[in-house]
Motif scaffolding. Structure first.
Motif, mmCIF file in Angstrom:
data_model
loop_
_atom_site.group_PDB
_atom_site.id
_atom_site.type_symbol
_atom_site.label_atom_id
_atom_site.label_comp_id
_atom_site.label_asym_id
_atom_site.label_seq_id
_atom_site.Cartn_x
_atom_site.Cartn_y
_atom_site.Cartn_z
ATOM 1 N N ALA A 110 -8.276 -13.538 -27.159
ATOM 2 C CA ALA A 110 -8.685 -13.033 -25.843
ATOM 3 C C ALA A 110 -10.140 -12.557 -25.865
ATOM 4 N N ALA A 111 -10.480 -11.768 -26.863
ATOM 5 C CA ALA A 111 -11.858 -11.268 -26.941
ATOM 6 C C ALA A 111 -12.842 -12.419 -27.115
ATOM 7 N N GLU A 118 -6.764 -15.656 -16.019
ATOM 8 C CA GLU A 118 -5.917 -16.827 -15.795
ATOM 9 C C GLU A 118 -5.896 -17.744 -17.022
ATOM 10 N N LYS A 119 -7.048 -17.935 -17.648
ATOM 11 C CA LYS A 119 -7.115 -18.788 -18.841
ATOM 12 C C LYS A 119 -6.315 -18.208 -19.996
ATOM 13 N N LEU A 120 -6.191 -16.892 -20.040
ATOM 14 C CA LEU A 120 -5.469 -16.241 -21.137
ATOM 15 C C LEU A 120 -3.956 -16.235 -20.942
ATOM 16 N N GLN A 121 -3.480 -16.693 -19.812
ATOM 17 C CA GLN A 121 -2.042 -16.695 -19.549
ATOM 18 C C GLN A 121 -1.318 -17.798 -20.296
ATOM 19 N N VAL A 122 -2.057 -18.733 -20.875
ATOM 20 C CA VAL A 122 -1.451 -19.872 -21.561
ATOM 21 C C VAL A 122 -1.863 -19.862 -23.029
ATOM 22 N N GLY A 123 -0.892 -19.898 -23.920
ATOM 23 C CA GLY A 123 -1.167 -20.137 -25.327
ATOM 24 C C GLY A 123 -1.479 -18.945 -26.198
#
Length: 158
Positions: free
Chosen positions: A33-34, A70-75
């Motif tokens: 995430a970071a 939103e990009k961090l919601q997957v994977g």
């Protein structure tokens, strides 16, 4: 800082105005995430800002934070707090945006005789609910001109 934390400082030009961007991430549950936020947030703010005003930068920051979320919601299950401080060097304005429990403090150097908390009063937690309903609000947008005047007065009194 741990392997889940990071700092990025960059200078960008928005509508002819020079803006210094400082981003600090405090990751948890992994580094993904970071890393994503450090690699993408400032570029997204640059893309979305229509000019270098505090209002435009705050709107661009909200949109950029939402896109990264939103990009961090997957994977990944990793997360991060993030504090972004944008200093428009042309207009002497400071815009601060943050998500999570991180915040920024502005103080006079070298001795912090006058300080101001930039992103505590309207702290925004980046949750699925507030991103999905587009209710993220500005954490702080304040002009540094008044802060500079206050710092000058404090220096003159010492």
């Amino acid at each position: 800082m741990t392997g889940q934390d990071g700092l990025c400082v960059d200078r960008i030009v928005i509508a002819g105005e020079i803006v210094c961007a400082a981003l600090l991430c405090d990751g948890h549950g992994g580094h993904e995430a970071a890393v994503l936020v450090l690699n993408e947030l400032v570029a997204l703010v640059h893309r979305y800002a229509v000019d270098g005003s505090s209002a435009a930068l705050a709107a661009a920051a909200r949109r950029a934070f939402a896109e990264c979320h939103e990009k961090l919601q997957v994977g990944t299950t990793a997360g991060t707090t993030a504090t972004l401080v944008l200093v428009n060097e042309s207009s002497a304005e400071i815009t601060c945006a943050s998500v999570g429990d991180s915040f920024a403090v502005l103080y006079e150097a070298p001795a912090p005789t006058l300080s101001r908390l930039l992103s505590h009063e309207s702290q925004v937690l980046c949750t699925k609910e507030n991103v999905a309903t587009n209710t993220m609000r500005e954490c702080c947008a304040t002009t540094s001109r008044s802060l500079i005047r206050q710092n000058d007065k404090a220096r003159q009194q010492t």
